[in-house]
Write an enzyme that holds these catalytic residues in place. Structure first.
Site, short mmCIF file in Angstrom:
data_model
loop_
_atom_site.label_atom_id
_atom_site.label_comp_id
_atom_site.label_asym_id
_atom_site.label_seq_id
_atom_site.Cartn_x
_atom_site.Cartn_y
_atom_site.Cartn_z
N ASN A 85 -5.25 52.20 -48.84
CA ASN A 85 -5.10 52.60 -47.43
C ASN A 85 -6.17 53.63 -47.09
OD1 ASN A 85 -4.32 53.85 -45.04
ND2 ASN A 85 -2.15 53.90 -45.54
N CYS A 121 -3.59 57.06 -39.08
CA CYS A 121 -4.02 55.66 -39.28
C CYS A 121 -4.13 54.86 -37.99
CB CYS A 121 -3.08 54.96 -40.25
SG CYS A 121 -2.89 55.85 -41.78
N HIS A 138 -3.77 47.52 -39.57
CA HIS A 138 -4.05 48.61 -40.51
C HIS A 138 -3.60 48.20 -41.91
CE1 HIS A 138 -4.14 52.32 -42.56
NE2 HIS A 138 -2.85 52.57 -42.46
#
Ligand code: ACO
Length: 325
Positions: A281, A113, A251
């Site tokens: 996500n 990520c 993020h």
């Protein structure tokens, strides 16, 4: 030369899976997922769609937005932890070919990520050094293929999608700073146990061992502090205060992670953009998808000061300081 973001684009699969639909697959509920994460739905790729397919579409959209032809790109950096093929070839090369970017080098960045902020920092450094003048940075992920759909602790958190930016040499201010960090002692708190050179996949290997495994609470605690440490380091290195910042694009892993960081550090929460509700996500894709949504919603103006923050497996974290436009 300074480097700036000159175009942004995204691609998400058309299929939307709501929390209610997910609650028919695992023992969960819309109420639990939304209250613990801020997620309402996610996009899920069709069986025959891979990271290069979404990444290619996002790249084409970003090139269109920048008004740049594929032949002008001299480097493609693809951040992904769900490559088309395990370890080789780089999925970036597949995109390079399909895009018709005949003059570009291509490589994958594997920091989960955090991939987009690592990619943006790398692109800026290549341009600052004079090595490159036009770089495509893509985050493309198909986590639906690597999550364990029987594990409610992790499968409710992720979605599929891609985002891309064009980074070009400029005479004005653009991407002016990047900080990147790794805390490898936490490597096994978010990983796929089997299928690499540590433990190969045997016919007897349970499928779940090849899928993503996550110690959620450990990652949560790391992530909250990673946001604060990144913002503070960027502010400190650049003689800024949080009042000088128009937007923090962190993020999108969990709304509670962002809210907890704001509360602990005393940041105004309204400068933190959030769109996790619709995407869940999307790992390396979440920041460019957020930047694209912000542009579409008219939230990003020329001259805005933006801090990006990525965090994820590795464990890794970092961020970029940008002047938008
Ligand atoms: N539905 C219903 N109940 C659930 C679910 C679910 N989907 N998942 C867990 N629970 C239960 C647990 O079993 C537990 O029950 P128990 O008390 O009876 O044992 C209870 O809910 C609480 O579990 P916790 O793990 O304490 O829940 P928490 O509030 O910590 O939230 C979460 C869990 C959402 C995973 C949180 O820890 C988190 O967001 N962690 C970070 C995850 C993350 O960001 N990962 C990605 C990093 S980026 C990358 O590189 C991929």
């Amino acid at each position: 030369m300074p480097a700036r973001v000159s175009g942004v684009g995204t691609s998400v699969p058309p299929r939307v899976m709501t929390n209610d639909e997910l609650s028919k697959i695992v023992d969960t509920s819309d109420e639990w997922i939304f209250s613990h994460t801020g997620i309402k739905s996610r996009h899920i790729a069709a069986d025959d769609v891979a990271a290069s397919d979404l990444g290619l579409e996002a790249a084409q959209a970003a090139l269109g937005s920048a008004g740049v032809e594929p032949e002008s790109i001299d480097m493609i950096l693809l951040a992904t932890s769900t490559p088309d093929y395990p370890s080789m070839p780089a999925t970036a090369s597949i995109i390079q070919d399909r895009l018709g970017a005949g003059n570009a080098g291509a490589m994958d960045i594997s920091v989960a990520c955090s991939g987009f902020v690592y990619g943006l920092g790398t692109a800026a450094a290549f341009i600052n050094s004079g090595q490159s003048s036009c770089i495509l940075v893509i985050g493309s992920e198909v986590y639906s293929k690597i999550i364990n759909w029987a594990d409610r602790n992790s499968c409710v958190l992720f979605g599929d999608g891609a985002g891309a930016v064009v980074v070009q040499a400029t005479t004005d201010a653009g991407i002016s700073d990047t900080v990147l960090h790794s805390v490898g002692s936490g490597a096994l708190s978010l990983y796929r146990p089997v299928g690499g050179s540590r433990e190969s996949c045997l016919p007897s290997t349970p499928d779940s061992r090849t899928k993503l495994h996550m110690e959620g609470r450990q990652v949560y605690n790391f992530a909250v502090q990673a946001i604060i440490d990144t913002v503070e380091e960027i502010l400190g290195r650049n003689n800024l205060t949080i009042a000088d910042v128009n937007h923090v694009v962190a993020h999108q892993a969990n709304v509670r992670i962002i809210d907890a960081a704001c509360k602990r550090a005393g940041y105004p929460s309204d400068i933190f953009f959030k769109n996790i509700e619709h995407y869940a996500n999307t790992s390396a894709a979440s920041i460019p998808i957020a930047l694209n949504d912000m542009e579409q919603q008219g939230l990003l103006g020329p001259g805005d000061t933006v801090i990006t923050v990525g965090f994820g497996a590795g464990l890794t974290y970092g961020g970029n300081l940008l002047t938008w436009g």
